[in-house]
Design a protein around this motif. Structure first.
Motif, PDB file in Angstrom:
ATOM      1  N   ASP A 159       0.888  -1.161   0.000  1.00  0.00           N
ATOM      2  CA  ASP A 159       0.000   0.000   0.000  1.00  0.00           C
ATOM      3  C   ASP A 159       0.926   1.210   0.000  1.00  0.00           C
ATOM      4  OD1 ASP A 159      -2.001   1.842   0.224  1.00  0.00           O
ATOM      5  OD2 ASP A 159      -2.679   1.232   2.215  1.00  0.00           O
ATOM      6  N   LEU A 160       1.065   1.856  -1.148  1.00  0.00           N
ATOM      7  CA  LEU A 160       2.135   2.834  -1.341  1.00  0.00           C
ATOM      8  C   LEU A 160       1.884   4.160  -0.634  1.00  0.00           C
ATOM      9  CD1 LEU A 160       4.839   3.435  -2.780  1.00  0.00           C
ATOM     10  CD2 LEU A 160       3.497   4.324  -4.695  1.00  0.00           C
ATOM     11  N   CYS A 161       0.659   4.644  -0.686  1.00  0.00           N
ATOM     12  CA  CYS A 161       0.321   5.960  -0.114  1.00  0.00           C
ATOM     13  C   CYS A 161      -0.695   5.713   0.994  1.00  0.00           C
ATOM     14  CB  CYS A 161      -0.244   6.881  -1.188  1.00  0.00           C
ATOM     15  SG  CYS A 161       0.741   6.929  -2.714  1.00  0.00           S
ATOM     16  N   ALA A 162      -0.243   5.176   2.125  1.00  0.00           N
ATOM     17  CA  ALA A 162      -1.131   4.443   3.023  1.00  0.00           C
ATOM     18  C   ALA A 162      -1.797   5.257   4.124  1.00  0.00           C
ATOM     19  CB  ALA A 162      -0.366   3.280   3.660  1.00  0.00           C
ATOM     20  N   ALA A 163      -1.192   6.349   4.582  1.00  0.00           N
ATOM     21  CA  ALA A 163      -1.769   7.070   5.723  1.00  0.00           C
ATOM     22  C   ALA A 163      -3.133   7.657   5.350  1.00  0.00           C
ATOM     23  CB  ALA A 163      -0.823   8.178   6.171  1.00  0.00           C
ATOM     24  N   PRO A 164      -4.065   7.672   6.314  1.00  0.00           N
ATOM     25  CA  PRO A 164      -3.916   7.297   7.724  1.00  0.00           C
ATOM     26  C   PRO A 164      -4.047   5.803   8.017  1.00  0.00           C
ATOM     27  CG  PRO A 164      -6.105   8.164   7.357  1.00  0.00           C
ATOM     28  CD  PRO A 164      -5.374   8.324   6.050  1.00  0.00           C
ATOM     29  N   GLY A 165      -4.461   4.996   7.023  1.00  0.00           N
ATOM     30  CA  GLY A 165      -4.483   3.557   7.251  1.00  0.00           C
ATOM     31  C   GLY A 165      -5.764   2.848   6.868  1.00  0.00           C
ATOM     32  N   GLY A 166      -6.723   3.552   6.270  1.00  0.00           N
ATOM     33  CA  GLY A 166      -7.988   2.917   5.914  1.00  0.00           C
ATOM     34  C   GLY A 166      -7.813   1.729   4.989  1.00  0.00           C
ATOM     35  N   LYS A 167      -7.098   1.930   3.891  1.00  0.00           N
ATOM     36  CA  LYS A 167      -6.924   0.832   2.939  1.00  0.00           C
ATOM     37  C   LYS A 167      -5.947  -0.207   3.468  1.00  0.00           C
ATOM     38  CE  LYS A 167      -8.497   3.418  -1.043  1.00  0.00           C
ATOM     39  NZ  LYS A 167      -8.931   4.576  -0.232  1.00  0.00           N
ATOM     40  N   SER A 168      -4.968   0.209   4.271  1.00  0.00           N
ATOM     41  CA  SER A 168      -4.025  -0.769   4.827  1.00  0.00           C
ATOM     42  C   SER A 168      -4.699  -1.699   5.831  1.00  0.00           C
ATOM     43  CB  SER A 168      -2.843  -0.058   5.490  1.00  0.00           C
ATOM     44  OG  SER A 168      -1.868   0.302   4.535  1.00  0.00           O
ATOM     45  N   THR A 169      -5.593  -1.170   6.659  1.00  0.00           N
ATOM     46  CA  THR A 169      -6.302  -2.062   7.579  1.00  0.00           C
ATOM     47  C   THR A 169      -7.198  -3.018   6.802  1.00  0.00           C
ATOM     48  OG1 THR A 169      -7.985  -0.331   7.924  1.00  0.00           O
ATOM     49  CG2 THR A 169      -6.228  -0.505   9.566  1.00  0.00           C
ATOM     50  N   LEU A 170      -7.794  -2.545   5.705  1.00  0.00           N
ATOM     51  CA  LEU A 170      -8.591  -3.434   4.853  1.00  0.00           C
ATOM     52  C   LEU A 170      -7.700  -4.513   4.237  1.00  0.00           C
ATOM     53  CD1 LEU A 170     -11.352  -2.401   2.338  1.00  0.00           C
ATOM     54  CD2 LEU A 170      -9.570  -3.990   1.640  1.00  0.00           C
ATOM     55  N   LEU A 171      -6.534  -4.116   3.742  1.00  0.00           N
ATOM     56  CA  LEU A 171      -5.609  -5.079   3.138  1.00  0.00           C
ATOM     57  C   LEU A 171      -5.114  -6.092   4.166  1.00  0.00           C
ATOM     58  CD1 LEU A 171      -3.608  -2.552   0.945  1.00  0.00           C
ATOM     59  CD2 LEU A 171      -5.015  -4.425   0.056  1.00  0.00           C
TER      60      LEU A 171
END
Length: 451
Positions: A108-120
């Motif tokens: 996840d390249l442009c991840a902050a604040p973390g919405g898509k990273s927590t989904l991933l």
């Protein structure tokens, strides 16, 4: 809220745009609140909430009204993430395009604040997720949110996209939720209206191409790229899709959608690349665009540059750590400064490779530090999904939980030593019970300030 005239004019021939209803929904002041449940920390249940499920995301839920999330202890425990419903379409794209998750390496390249990273992290529980943010202050927020989510298969980095290039052909999936002109956020952030301009759209489009050019060599052949923005402008959406398919060796991938969802399927002008547009006058969500691609070309495979030797604990340290917290055989402990961290054995070589090229803010789960004969447990351990049955646990009510989260003095009965504070069966953090007082170990920088 007045929408910029230049934006309205630029969208006249864009798929799905309806000037009248678009203006109406922006003038209405309507706010849509949605959350995405943690698949492990809180079962997918609506008992505490009133609303309806989001059709394109299994764990997504619309709320009928917006509560005070700050004053909900389960929010701080990582039981759910507050995220716009449109952005959760990423889950649907992954389900269709990456059905097999085991062993996948995901960026996840442009991840902050973390919405898509927590989904991933939820979608790839058996993969390795690298969650990156280039801006230092935003990377700190990303670390906090990924810590609360609790997965041990996550590495948080703080790097420019160009820093990844020595990792050629490394990732199976890359998500680029690119910095954009932000027109899709006007309802949530009225200040964004004043920052928007046609010139800004052009600058964002150029920056998006630079970011993608830097990161595409890191995607494996046949790997999946998911590109997204919160912009309505075709220069940042379909025209980027045209550039990716026409000049960068990418193949457009369709995502099947249900007509009842209100999502608009668009196609780029030159290459016919598929894209998916979200308008707030057509569905319950903010402005959003997503397009998916497969990499057709192969870049030269490098040796991943230098690797770093990962420090391991000595025999005495290992024995002390395992007496404090038993670990399954698939986990290995390593050191970062005076802190001990744990990650699955299968990812240890990857940590060494990533550390050779990137600035790692967090890898795996921090267990804690050895202080003489004692171990001071880390807040990351409390938030993690690692088994914690061996620790003493103290159940508290909401009032006590808020006292704890404000880092106030708290009075309760607890066994001597380290205890996990539990609210609604969810860990909130640590206390240490001494003969005449209880020390609150909730992180100072995360404490609740709201009364």
């Amino acid at each position: 809220m007045p929408v910029p005239h230049d934006l309205i004019q630029s969208l006249q021939h864009v798929a799905g745009f309806n000037e009248s209803t678009f203006k109406q929904v922006h003038a209405s002041g309507e706010q849509v609140t949605a959350i995405r449940f943690h698949p492990v920390k809180q079962p997918w249940t609506t008992e505490r909430w009133t609303g309806e499920h989001i059709p394109w995301c299994l764990l997504g839920f619309y709320l009928s009204e917006r509560p005070s999330f700050t004053l909900d202890p389960s929010f701080h425990a990582g039981a759910y993430y507050v995220q716009d419903a449109s952005s959760m379409f990423l889950w649907q794209a992954l389900q269709q395009l990456v059905p097999e998750t085991a062993g996948k390496k995901v960026l996840d390249l442009c991840a902050a604040p973390g919405g898509k990273s927590t989904l991933l992290a939820s979608y790839f529980p058996d993969g390795l997720l690298v969650s990156n943010e280039v801006i230092k202050s935003r990377a700190a927020i990303l670390v906090e949110n990924m810590t609360k989510w609790g997965n041990d298969n996550v590495v948080v980095t703080n790097n420019d996209p160009a820093h990844f290039q020595s990792l050629g052909n490394y990732f199976d999936v890359i998500v680029v939720d690119a910095p954009c002109s932000g027109s899709g956020l006007f309802r949530k952030d009225p200040a964004a209206v004043h920052e928007w301009s046609l010139d800004h759209v052009q600058l964002c489009s150029q920056r998006q191409q630079r970011i993608l050019s830097d990161i595409l060599p890191v995607l494996k052949e046949e790997g999946i790229l998911i590109y997204a923005t919160c912009s309505y402008s075709k220069e940042e959406d379909e025209m980027i899709a045209d550039w990716l398919t026409g000049e960068m060796g990418m193949e457009s991938l369709p995502v099947q959608i249900d007509d009842t969802w209100g999502i608009v399927n668009s196609f780029s002008e030159k290459q016919g690349a598929a894209g998916y547009r979200f308008y707030p006058d057509r569905l319950k969500g903010e402005g959003f665009f997503l397009a998916a691609f497969k990499k057709k070309t192969t870049d030269a495979v490098g040796s991943y540059g230098k690797t770093v030797t990962i420090a391991r604990p000595g025999k005495q340290e290992t024995a002390q750590l395992l007496s404090f917290m038993p670990l399954a055989n698939e986990y290995k402990v390593f050191k970062q400064a005076d802190q001990f961290r744990v990650i699955q054995q299968k990812w240890m070589e990857d940590i060494a490779v990533l550390a050779g090229s990137l600035y790692i803010r967090k890898a795996g789960v921090e267990i804690g530090a050895i202080k003489g004969k004692d171990i001071v447990p880390s807040h990351e351990l409390a938030m993690s999904l690692l088994p914690k049955e061996s620790f003493s646990q103290v159940s508290i009510d909401k009032e006590q939980a808020l006292q704890y989260l404000r880092r106030q003095d708290i009075s309760l009965q607890a066994p001597k030593g380290w205890n996990l504070m539990m609210y609604d069966n969810l860990p909130l953090g640590w206390i240490k019970a001494l003969p005449n007082r209880i020390n609150n170990y909730y992180p100072q920088e995360w404490r609740i300030l709201k009364k």
